[in-house]
Design a protein around this motif. Structure first.
Motif, PDB file in Angstrom:
ATOM      1  N   ALA A 170     122.425 -53.469  28.413  1.00  0.00           N
ATOM      2  CA  ALA A 170     121.312 -52.568  28.739  1.00  0.00           C
ATOM      3  C   ALA A 170     121.316 -51.312  27.861  1.00  0.00           C
ATOM      4  N   GLY A 171     122.279 -51.240  26.938  1.00  0.00           N
ATOM      5  CA  GLY A 171     122.311 -50.132  25.994  1.00  0.00           C
ATOM      6  C   GLY A 171     123.201 -48.966  26.380  1.00  0.00           C
ATOM      7  N   ILE A 172     124.018 -49.133  27.428  1.00  0.00           N
ATOM      8  CA  ILE A 172     124.886 -48.026  27.881  1.00  0.00           C
ATOM      9  C   ILE A 172     126.343 -48.430  27.716  1.00  0.00           C
ATOM     10  N   ALA A 215     117.536 -49.620  33.350  1.00  0.00           N
ATOM     11  CA  ALA A 215     117.640 -50.375  32.098  1.00  0.00           C
ATOM     12  C   ALA A 215     118.256 -51.748  32.344  1.00  0.00           C
ATOM     13  N   ILE A 216     119.238 -51.802  33.225  1.00  0.00           N
ATOM     14  CA  ILE A 216     119.859 -53.083  33.570  1.00  0.00           C
ATOM     15  C   ILE A 216     118.834 -54.009  34.210  1.00  0.00           C
ATOM     16  N   LYS A 217     118.032 -53.453  35.108  1.00  0.00           N
ATOM     17  CA  LYS A 217     117.006 -54.261  35.772  1.00  0.00           C
ATOM     18  C   LYS A 217     115.979 -54.774  34.763  1.00  0.00           C
ATOM     19  N   ALA A 218     115.645 -53.948  33.783  1.00  0.00           N
ATOM     20  CA  ALA A 218     114.616 -54.312  32.811  1.00  0.00           C
ATOM     21  C   ALA A 218     115.118 -55.270  31.733  1.00  0.00           C
ATOM     22  N   SER A 245     138.917 -42.683  42.885  1.00  0.00           N
ATOM     23  CA  SER A 245     137.539 -42.950  43.305  1.00  0.00           C
ATOM     24  C   SER A 245     136.641 -43.038  42.080  1.00  0.00           C
ATOM     25  N   GLY A 246     135.663 -43.929  42.161  1.00  0.00           N
ATOM     26  CA  GLY A 246     134.753 -44.076  41.044  1.00  0.00           C
ATOM     27  C   GLY A 246     133.841 -45.270  41.207  1.00  0.00           C
ATOM     28  N   VAL A 247     133.445 -45.850  40.096  1.00  0.00           N
ATOM     29  CA  VAL A 247     132.460 -46.926  40.072  1.00  0.00           C
ATOM     30  C   VAL A 247     133.029 -48.102  39.288  1.00  0.00           C
ATOM     31  N   VAL A 248     132.996 -49.285  39.893  1.00  0.00           N
ATOM     32  CA  VAL A 248     133.404 -50.500  39.201  1.00  0.00           C
ATOM     33  C   VAL A 248     132.172 -51.098  38.530  1.00  0.00           C
ATOM     34  N   VAL A 249     132.265 -51.350  37.243  1.00  0.00           N
ATOM     35  CA  VAL A 249     131.112 -51.847  36.498  1.00  0.00           C
ATOM     36  C   VAL A 249     131.481 -53.079  35.684  1.00  0.00           C
ATOM     37  N   ASN A 250     130.490 -53.921  35.444  1.00  0.00           N
ATOM     38  CA  ASN A 250     130.631 -54.956  34.429  1.00  0.00           C
ATOM     39  C   ASN A 250     130.132 -54.325  33.134  1.00  0.00           C
ATOM     40  N   LYS A 251     131.064 -53.917  32.290  1.00  0.00           N
ATOM     41  CA  LYS A 251     130.700 -53.138  31.101  1.00  0.00           C
ATOM     42  C   LYS A 251     129.899 -53.973  30.102  1.00  0.00           C
ATOM     43  N   ARG A 252     130.047 -55.304  30.150  1.00  0.00           N
ATOM     44  CA  ARG A 252     129.243 -56.151  29.265  1.00  0.00           C
ATOM     45  C   ARG A 252     127.767 -56.055  29.633  1.00  0.00           C
ATOM     46  N   VAL A 253     127.468 -56.079  30.956  1.00  0.00           N
ATOM     47  CA  VAL A 253     126.085 -55.968  31.397  1.00  0.00           C
ATOM     48  C   VAL A 253     125.527 -54.593  31.050  1.00  0.00           C
ATOM     49  N   TRP A 254     126.320 -53.552  31.292  1.00  0.00           N
ATOM     50  CA  TRP A 254     125.847 -52.201  30.962  1.00  0.00           C
ATOM     51  C   TRP A 254     125.594 -52.081  29.451  1.00  0.00           C
ATOM     52  N   ALA A 255     126.464 -52.692  28.661  1.00  0.00           N
ATOM     53  CA  ALA A 255     126.272 -52.640  27.208  1.00  0.00           C
ATOM     54  C   ALA A 255     125.013 -53.390  26.801  1.00  0.00           C
TER      55      ALA A 255
END
Length: 426
Positions: A158-160, A176-179, A146-156
Motif C-alpha cells: 500500500a506504499g507504507i 491505502a490498504i483498502k484501496a 504495547s503497539g501494533v502488529v502489522v503484516n509489513k508486506r501488505v503495508w508496503a
C-alpha cells in the motif's frame, strides 16, 4: 489460547487469579513458605496450547532440580471466568496467574505476599503492578511492549514502509490498504472481546510517567488530547470509516493469527507477545502506536499476567520455589520472546527491530497516593476500561448498529465517569 499475553489475558468481573513469580532464592522460599521443597503442586495457566507440549518440559526441569517434587499444569480455557469461580470456592491450585478482575485491595485475600516493592524492585521489573500497601503479591512471567502488529508486506504493497506517526497518518495508511490490496486493513477481534482491552495499554504514548497517578484524579478522560480520546477515538474512526472487518460479530481470535500472517489481515492492536504467535517472521512486524510526544514514539512495557502463590495452598514452600525458578531460571520468558522479569537479563531479539523504530520503552509506575482508586471508579461507573464491553458498544455505534456518534458517546462516558470519580475521590 483464549487470552492475550504470554500466559494469557483478562476480562472484568470481581475476582480471579494467575501463574509464576517470586522473591528470593530457593532457600529463602523454603523459609518463608514454612517447609521443605518437596511434594506436589498444581499450576493454573491459560496457556492451554502449551499444557501438553512445552510446559511439561519446564515441570521436568524443576523436578530434576528439586527431587521429590511434582508439578502439574492445569490448563483453563475460560481462564478469567472459571478461575474467578474457583477463587470464590477457595480451591484454586498452588500457583496461578492473577487476573485483572482481582482488584489491588483484594490481593491479600487470595495471594501470599512475596516481599516489599522496595526490596524486590532492584531485582525484578514490574514489581508494583500487583502490589498493595507496599507489598508485592505477584510477579510477571515476562514482560511485553504495547503497539501494533502489522503484516509489513501488505503495508508496503500500500506504499507504507515506516510506522505512521499520527492517528491521521495511520488512518490514511489503512485507507491505502483498502484501496490497493485485498487485505482487511484492521481487525478488531470484537467477538472474543479481550483484544479490545489492549487499547487501555497505550498510556505511555503521552510520555507522562505520572499518568497512572493522575488518571483517577481526572473526571473527564474522554476529552480531546487525553488518552482515552486518542485511543478509543482511533478505534471509532477505524470502524466508522469501514476499515475493519465487515462483520465484527463473527471475528475469531485463533483464526485471526494466520489471517494476519498470510496477509488477509493487515493490522491488529496487540502486545509484542503476539508476534511469535503469528509464525511468519519475514512478514510480521511490531510497530509503535501511531502517536508521538516530543517528536518520539513511546511504548509502555509491562508485565504480562502476574503470578502468585495461592493463600490456600497447602505446599507454599514448593509453590514459592517454583515461582522463583520459573521467573529467573526456567527460560520461559526468553522462549516466548518476552521481556525478562529479572532486570539483569537482556531484551529478546524480537524487540530489537521495534526499538530500531526509535521508540522509547517506558515502564509506567502504578499509582501510589491513588492506589486502587481507578479500580473503584471502574466498578462504580461500570465502564470496564480493562475489559471490552463499552468498547464493543463504541464499535456498534461506529458501524451504525447502535444510536449515537463518537462525541455523544464520549460525553456519556465522561458523565458516568465523573459521577463515580466524585464519589470515590471525595
Amino acid at each position: 489460547m483464549n487470552r492475550r499475553h504470554l500466559l494469557g489475558m483478562a476480562a472484568t468481573l470481581t475476582l480471579v487469579a494467575g501463574s509464576a513469580g517470586c522473591t528470593g532464592g530457593a532457600s529463602d522460599e523454603a523459609e518463608q513458605g514454612g517447609g521443605a521443597i518437596t511434594g506436589a503442586i498444581t499450576v493454573l495457566t491459560n496457556r492451554t496450547d502449551l499444557v501438553d507440549t512445552a510446559l511439561p518440559a519446564y515441570a521436568k526441569a524443576f523436578e530434576a532440580k528439586y527431587p521429590g517434587t511434582k508439578v502439574s499444569f492445569e490448563g483453563v480455557t475460560n481462564y478469567e471466568g472459571d478461575v474467578t469461580t474457583q477463587l470464590s470456592g477457595g480451591d484454586y491450585g498452588d500457583v496461578l496467574l492473577i487476573p485483572n478482575t482481582v482488584t489491588v485491595d483484594q490481593l491479600s485475600q487470595f495471594f501470599e505476599p512475596l516481599g516489599s516493592v522496595d526490596a524486590l524492585k532492584a531485582k525484578f521489573r514490574f514489581t508494583d503492578e500487583k502490589a498493595y500497601d507496599g507489598q508485592v503479591y505477584g510477579l510477571s512471567v515476562g514482560g511485553v511492549a504495547s503497539g501494533v502488529v502489522v503484516n509489513k508486506r501488505v503495508w508496503a504493497d500500500a506504499g507504507i514502509t515506516a510506522p505512521p506517526k499520527t492517528p491521521e497518518e495511520f488512518l490514511a495508511g489503512l485507507r491505502a490498504i483498502k484501496a490497493k490490496t485485498q487485505a482487511t486493513p484492521f481487525y478488531t477481534n470484537y467477538k472474543d472481546g479481550w483484544p479490545l482491552s489492549i487499547f487501555n495499554s497505550q498510556r505511555a504514548i503521552l510520555a507522562d510517567p505520572a499518568i497512572n497517578e493522575k488518571f483517577p484524579a481526572d473526571p473527564a478522560p474522554w476529552q480531546p488530547g487525553k488518552i482515552e480520546y486518542v485511543t478509543d477515538g482511533l478505534l471509532y474512526d477505524i470502524v466508522h470509516a469501514g476499515l475493519s472487518e465487515k462483520d465484527p460479530l463473527t471475528t475469531n481470535w485463533e483464526g485471526s493469527k494466520p489471517m494476519l500472517a498470510s496477509g488477509k489481515v493487515a493490522t491488529m492492536l496487540l502486545g509484542s507477545w503476539a508476534v511469535p504467535q503469528m509464525k511468519a517472521p519475514d512478514d510480521v512486524a511490531f510497530w509503535p502506536f501511531p502517536y508521538q510526544s516530543g517528536g518520539k514514539f513511546h511504548s509502555r512495557i509491562e508485565g504480562d499476567y502476574k503470578a502468585g502463590v495461592a493463600r490456600t495452598s497447602k505446599n507454599k514452600a514448593t509453590a514459592r520455589a517454583f515461582l522463583d525458578w520459573y521467573v529467573t531460571d526456567s527460560g520461559f520468558a526468553r522462549d516466548q520472546q518476552a521481556i525478562p522479569t529479572a532486570v539483569d537479563q537482556p531484551l529478546p531479539p524480537a524487540l530489537q527491530d521495534f526499538r530500531n523504530t526509535g521508540v522509547e520503552l517506558l515502564e509506567i509506575p502504578a499509582a501510589t497516593t491513588n492506589a486502587g482508586k481507578e479500580d473503584m471508579i471502574i466498578k462504580d461507573s461500570e465502564i470496564d476500561l480493562t475489559g471490552n464491553i463499552y468498547r464493543q458498544k463504541l464499535i456498534d455505534i461506529a458501524r451504525g448498529a447502535a444510536k449515537g456518534d463518537k462525541e455523544s458517546y464520549f460525553a456519556e462516558l465522561n458523565k458516568r465517569w465523573a459521577a463515580s470519580q466524585a464519589r470515590v475521590m471525595k
